[in-house]
Design a protein around this motif. Structure first.
Motif, PDB file in Angstrom:
ATOM      1  N   SER A 179      -1.903  -3.918   2.269  1.00 26.12           N
ATOM      2  CA  SER A 179      -1.371  -4.885   3.466  1.00 26.12           C
ATOM      3  C   SER A 179      -0.637  -6.011   3.006  1.00 26.12           C
ATOM      4  O   SER A 179      -0.909  -6.361   1.793  1.00 26.12           O
ATOM      5  N   PHE A 223       1.462  -9.813   3.838  1.00 31.50           N
ATOM      6  CA  PHE A 223       2.004 -10.827   4.575  1.00 31.50           C
ATOM      7  C   PHE A 223       2.910 -11.997   4.124  1.00 31.50           C
ATOM      8  O   PHE A 223       2.930 -12.070   2.916  1.00 31.50           O
ATOM      9  N   TYR A 279       2.805 -16.247   4.692  1.00 34.66           N
ATOM     10  CA  TYR A 279       2.302 -17.161   5.493  1.00 34.66           C
ATOM     11  C   TYR A 279       3.080 -18.345   5.095  1.00 34.66           C
ATOM     12  O   TYR A 279       3.875 -18.371   4.362  1.00 34.66           O
ATOM     13  N   LEU A 302      -0.622 -17.757   9.376  1.00 29.89           N
ATOM     14  CA  LEU A 302      -0.039 -16.347   9.254  1.00 29.89           C
ATOM     15  C   LEU A 302       1.378 -16.530   9.931  1.00 29.89           C
ATOM     16  O   LEU A 302       1.472 -17.049  11.272  1.00 29.89           O
ATOM     17  N   SER A 327       3.206 -10.200   9.459  1.00 27.03           N
ATOM     18  CA  SER A 327       2.691  -9.261   8.621  1.00 27.03           C
ATOM     19  C   SER A 327       3.866  -8.223   8.282  1.00 27.03           C
ATOM     20  O   SER A 327       5.192  -8.492   8.780  1.00 27.03           O
ATOM     21  N   TYR A 352       5.412  -4.646   7.227  1.00 23.14           N
ATOM     22  CA  TYR A 352       5.281  -3.219   7.518  1.00 23.14           C
ATOM     23  C   TYR A 352       6.249  -2.302   6.618  1.00 23.14           C
ATOM     24  O   TYR A 352       7.397  -2.932   6.344  1.00 23.14           O
ATOM     25  N   ASN A 383      -3.005  -7.643   0.162  1.00 21.49           N
ATOM     26  CA  ASN A 383      -4.307  -7.001   0.364  1.00 21.49           C
ATOM     27  C   ASN A 383      -4.310  -5.794  -0.402  1.00 21.49           C
ATOM     28  O   ASN A 383      -3.574  -4.767  -0.205  1.00 21.49           O
ATOM     29  N   ARG A 384      -5.157  -6.027  -1.271  1.00 16.27           N
ATOM     30  CA  ARG A 384      -5.398  -4.668  -2.559  1.00 16.27           C
ATOM     31  C   ARG A 384      -5.930  -3.498  -1.683  1.00 16.27           C
ATOM     32  O   ARG A 384      -6.042  -2.403  -2.197  1.00 16.27           O
ATOM     33  N   ASN A 444     -12.390  -3.463   0.886  1.00 16.97           N
ATOM     34  CA  ASN A 444     -12.932  -4.604   1.373  1.00 16.97           C
ATOM     35  C   ASN A 444     -12.625  -6.093   0.409  1.00 16.97           C
ATOM     36  O   ASN A 444     -13.091  -7.197   0.507  1.00 16.97           O
ATOM     37  N   THR A 445     -11.465  -5.856  -0.266  1.00 15.15           N
ATOM     38  CA  THR A 445     -10.975  -7.113  -1.186  1.00 15.15           C
ATOM     39  C   THR A 445     -10.445  -8.014  -0.300  1.00 15.15           C
ATOM     40  O   THR A 445      -9.824  -8.133   0.589  1.00 15.15           O
ATOM     41  N   PRO A 446     -10.361  -9.366  -0.832  1.00 11.75           N
ATOM     42  CA  PRO A 446      -9.744 -10.204  -0.236  1.00 11.75           C
ATOM     43  C   PRO A 446      -8.514 -10.360  -0.493  1.00 11.75           C
ATOM     44  O   PRO A 446      -7.849  -9.785  -1.406  1.00 11.75           O
ATOM     45  N   LEU A 447      -7.712 -11.294   0.288  1.00 15.44           N
ATOM     46  CA  LEU A 447      -6.218 -11.421   0.228  1.00 15.44           C
ATOM     47  C   LEU A 447      -5.806 -12.252  -1.117  1.00 15.44           C
ATOM     48  O   LEU A 447      -6.727 -13.161  -1.619  1.00 15.44           O
ATOM     49  N   VAL A 448      -4.791 -11.868  -1.801  1.00  8.77           N
ATOM     50  CA  VAL A 448      -4.371 -12.481  -3.084  1.00  8.77           C
ATOM     51  C   VAL A 448      -3.237 -13.101  -2.662  1.00  8.77           C
ATOM     52  O   VAL A 448      -2.194 -12.734  -1.939  1.00  8.77           O
ATOM     53  N   PHE A 449      -3.039 -14.576  -2.756  1.00  8.11           N
ATOM     54  CA  PHE A 449      -1.998 -15.450  -2.319  1.00  8.11           C
ATOM     55  C   PHE A 449      -1.089 -15.567  -3.716  1.00  8.11           C
ATOM     56  O   PHE A 449      -1.366 -15.866  -4.802  1.00  8.11           O
TER      57      PHE A 449
END
Lengths: 115, 110
Positions: B32, B34, B36, B46, B49, B51, B91-92, B95-100
């Protein structure tokens, strides 16, 4: 207000003191995240919870840092024996699982200054 | 290599200009994506997203190129109010957190 709430907004502390921050997520969100952001950098992941379970901790989270989410609602982040390098904005975010196309909702952050 | 890389800028553009930002990510399993927006001393919010088919929201268009592992954001007819830092987020998966990313700073000038 149904957003993510963080307290305090600002905290100035002397080196060596302990500080604690609080985050109240959006009520229906079961995931809660802590990030840290310093000037000129993007937010860096610290830790996250699903309900009351702490599922992952970054290696940025030294043993001076501890986070809790005792009842799966609000969370606290404590920093013991603060150092000047801890000065940063501490951001809390929440999301539904799975977050899908919706990303996270962030709180306004707690700005920590260690003097 | 950083997991998410962006040109920090600043990009200084006149009102009405079109500006594009690129972002590359290193993990080919990322699922995923995004963009921001972050105003000075405020929290990230946000923007949109991203796609695989690309998506548009008013003056903003986001594209994803999985083969080359980059994401782009195009802003048309820039407004003064578009001045902000734009964060590329990945998003990898699982359940991994978002990486900025570090963000790209945009200044729109009158």
């Amino acid at each position: 207000d149904t957003g993510v709430s963080q307290n305090p907004r600002h905290k100035i502390t002397k080196r060596g003191q302990n500080v604690t921050f609080r985050c109240d997520p959006i009520s229906e969100h079961n995931r809660l995240y802590w990030y840290r952001q310093t000037l000129g950098q993007g937010p860096e992941f610290l830790t996250y919870f699903q309900n009351e379970a702490q599922l992952e901790k970054s290696r940025l989270l030294s043993d001076r840092f501890s986070a809790e989410r005792p009842k799966g609602s609000f969370s606290t982040l404590e920093i013991q024996r603060t150092e000047q390098g801890d000065s940063a904005m501490y951001l809390c975010a929440s999301s539904l699982v799975p977050q899908g196309a919706y990303g996270y909702t962030f709180g306004s952050g707690t700005r920590l200054t260690v003097v | 290599r950083k997991e998410v890389e962006q040109d920090p800028g600043p990009f200084n553009v006149p009102e009405g200009a079109t500006v594009a930002f690129n972002c590359t990510y290193s993990n080919s399993a990322s699922q995923s994506f995004f963009w921001y927006r972050q105003d000075c001393r405020k929290e990230p919010k946000l923007l949109m997203s991203v796609y695989s088919s690309g998506n548009e929201d008013g003056r903003f268009t986001a594209q994803l190129n999985r083969a080359s592992q980059y994401i782009s954001l195009l802003i048309r007819d820039s407004k003064l109010s578009d001045s902000a830092t734009y964060l590329c987020v990945v998003n990898r998966g699982g359940n991994t957190p978002l990486v900025f990313g570090k963000g790209t700073r945009l200044s729109v000038i009158a």
